[in-house]
Write an enzyme that holds these catalytic residues in place. Structure first.
Site, PDB file in Angstrom:
ATOM      1  NE  ARG A  44      -0.296  -0.101   5.008  1.00  0.00           N
ATOM      2  CZ  ARG A  44      -0.722   0.627   6.057  1.00  0.00           C
ATOM      3  NH1 ARG A  44      -1.888   1.238   6.158  1.00  0.00           N
ATOM      4  NH2 ARG A  44      -0.274   0.453   7.193  1.00  0.00           N
ATOM      5  CB  THR A  94       9.276   2.984   8.224  1.00  0.00           C
ATOM      6  OG1 THR A  94       8.568   2.300   9.589  1.00  0.00           O
ATOM      7  CG2 THR A  94       8.783   2.398   7.232  1.00  0.00           C
ATOM      8  CE  LYS A 110       9.069  -2.422   9.885  1.00  0.00           C
ATOM      9  NZ  LYS A 110       8.278  -3.204  10.978  1.00  0.00           N
ATOM     10  CE  LYS A 139       7.162  -0.857   6.377  1.00  0.00           C
ATOM     11  NZ  LYS A 139       6.319  -2.065   6.918  1.00  0.00           N
ATOM     12  CG  ASP A 152       7.982  -5.361   7.062  1.00  0.00           C
ATOM     13  OD1 ASP A 152       7.672  -6.259   6.524  1.00  0.00           O
ATOM     14  OD2 ASP A 152       7.390  -4.773   7.899  1.00  0.00           O
ATOM     15  CD  GLU A 181       8.100  -6.347  10.462  1.00  0.00           C
ATOM     16  OE1 GLU A 181       9.074  -6.184  11.018  1.00  0.00           O
ATOM     17  OE2 GLU A 181       6.990  -6.008  10.604  1.00  0.00           O
ATOM     18  CG  ASP A 209       3.820  -7.561  10.707  1.00  0.00           C
ATOM     19  OD1 ASP A 209       2.936  -7.551  11.733  1.00  0.00           O
ATOM     20  OD2 ASP A 209       4.000  -6.432  10.406  1.00  0.00           O
ATOM     21  CE  LYS A 221       2.887  -4.240  12.573  1.00  0.00           C
ATOM     22  NZ  LYS A 221       2.568  -4.430  11.174  1.00  0.00           N
ATOM     23  CB  CYS A 256       2.478   0.795  15.835  1.00  0.00           C
ATOM     24  SG  CYS A 256       3.738   1.959  14.893  1.00  0.00           S
ATOM     25  CG  ASP A 296       8.465  -0.776  13.642  1.00  0.00           C
ATOM     26  OD1 ASP A 296       8.970   0.368  13.371  1.00  0.00           O
ATOM     27  OD2 ASP A 296       7.891  -1.721  12.816  1.00  0.00           O
ATOM     28  CG  ASP A 353       8.485   4.033  12.610  1.00  0.00           C
ATOM     29  OD1 ASP A 353       7.098   3.344  12.834  1.00  0.00           O
ATOM     30  OD2 ASP A 353       8.671   3.921  11.385  1.00  0.00           O
TER      31      ASP A 353
HETATM   32 MG    MG Z   1       5.616  -5.662   9.288  1.00  0.00          MG
END
Ligand code: MG
Length: 368
Positions: free
Chosen positions: A24, A134, A159, A161, A190, A218, A243, A267, A295, A321, A323
């Site tokens: 997304r 992130t 982190k 992506k 991730d 992740e 996750d 989470k 989160c 994590d 953030d």
């Molecule tokens: Mg994740």
């Protein structure tokens, strides 16, 4: 002490830069906010994001479920706490984010009633944490510039992506960021389900061979592909984190006991609140594994709750994590977690320590 009123509203907070993952792209936080008020005048706060592609929750579906659940909580005693939680969870299946918001508000009230911060109600600890930040999926040069800016802002853990473009681009972006920021900055990846199991092994092994030590990778594969997750875990040296594959304690038990992942991402929006998050942390401890406290795109209401949880379970929550509020261009929350670069400080005030939330729209009130 009885539950007298439940108020629901929405907050919109623009992000500093768009949040882009393999699944997304989002430009703002648009979350549900709950306030549960007692006849003694205490207010418990909760929050839930509409993360449709992960939890299935939408603002409209959460509000519809609240229409069902809220009247069942009104007039009930705070002392019957477990009965309140059962009402939240047994009134409807699914809706994990709304249930998390309700649980967070109820735990906030319970801690306020006892006159202690939530982390002390949950077991105590040192009320400060250091979070990563992130770096969204983008062209390599954009990712490098975002990484350098984060390091300049004081972050020493990124982190990144991945999984949003070709696997060779993923390798290139990770190596370019490591080269730019230096080996003293910790890196975690991730993939948000963006790879096949074989692609994941190729990418992770390529990064390992290049001499870059990642803290973990992740959710490399699809959420429901536990066999694929185990394949990746078995064929790489880098710790693998589950996750999207883990919402419930039952899923965590399966993944941990089968050795399908090394780390579990907790989470509150997946566990439907604090009570099942405690079960996940306990299961990880039982299996000599660790957890990451994570989160969704959340503001400082529910992330404050997650920070309280992480403090109390610091023996098993090894990675932070949280953030979400850092990614926001503004903070609509008064009180609660205070941010200082990567540092999160929790207040000594009872409960979450939140005293107000500004800018609520679409407000609806459920009264006794
Ligand atoms: Mg994740």
């Amino acid at each position: 002490m009885l539950i007298k009123r439940i108020t629901v509203g929405e907050i919109k907070v623009p992000l500093k830069v768009p949040f882009k993952t393999a699944v997304r792209s989002v430009a703002e936080v648009h979350d549900l906010v709950l306030m549960i008020e007692t006849d003694g005048g205490l207010i418990g706060y909760g929050e839930a994001p509409a993360t449709a592609v992960i939890t299935g929750d939408l603002l409209g579906s959460m509000r519809a479920a609240l229409d069902l659940i809220a009247p069942r909580l009104l007039g009930k005693k705070m002392l019957d706490f477990n009965a309140l939680l059962r009402t939240v969870h047994q009134s409807a299946i699914h809706h994990s984010s709304l249930k998390a918001a309700l649980e967070i508000a109820l735990y906030d009230l319970r801690a306020q009633r006892m006159g202690v911060p939530l982390y002390q109600l949950l077991g105590g600890g040192d009320p400060q944490l250091k979070t990563d930040v992130t770096i969204s999926v983008n062209d390599v040069d954009v990712m490098v510039s975002h990484a350098l800016r984060a390091v300049a802002d004081g972050f020493d853990c990124l982190k990144i992506k991945v999984g949003g473009h070709t696997w060779q681009d993923d390798v290139d972006s990770v190596l370019a960021i490591e080269h730019a920021v230096g080996a003293h900055v910790a890196l975690r990846l991730d993939a948000n389900q963006g790879w096949t199991p074989k692609q994941a092994v190729v990418v992770i092994q390529a990064i390992e061979k290049a001499g870059v030590a990642l803290e973990f990778v992740e959710q490399p594969v699809k959420a429901d592909d536990v066999a694929g997750l185990k394949f990746v875990t078995d064929h790489t040296l880098t710790p693998i984190l589950a996750d999207e594959a883990v919402f419930s304690a039952r899923q965590a038990l399966h993944i941990l006991s089968s050795g399908s992942a090394d780390v579990i991402n907790i989470k509150l929006m997946k566990t439907a609140g604090i009570s099942q998050a405690i079960e996940l942390a306990s299961l990880a401890r039982l299996h000599h594994r660790t957890c990451l406290m994570g989160c969704m795109l959340e503001s400082a209401i529910s992330v404050t709750a997650a920070a309280h949880f992480a403090v109390a379970f610091e023996d098993v929550v090894s990675y932070i994590d949280l953030d979400g509020p850092q990614l926001c261009a503004a903070n609509p929350v008064q009180g609660g977690m205070q941010m200082d670069g990567p540092w999160i400080h929790l207040p000594d005030a009872p409960g979450l320590g939140i005293t107000a939330v500004h800018g609520l729209t679409n407000v609806k009130v459920f009264d006794v």
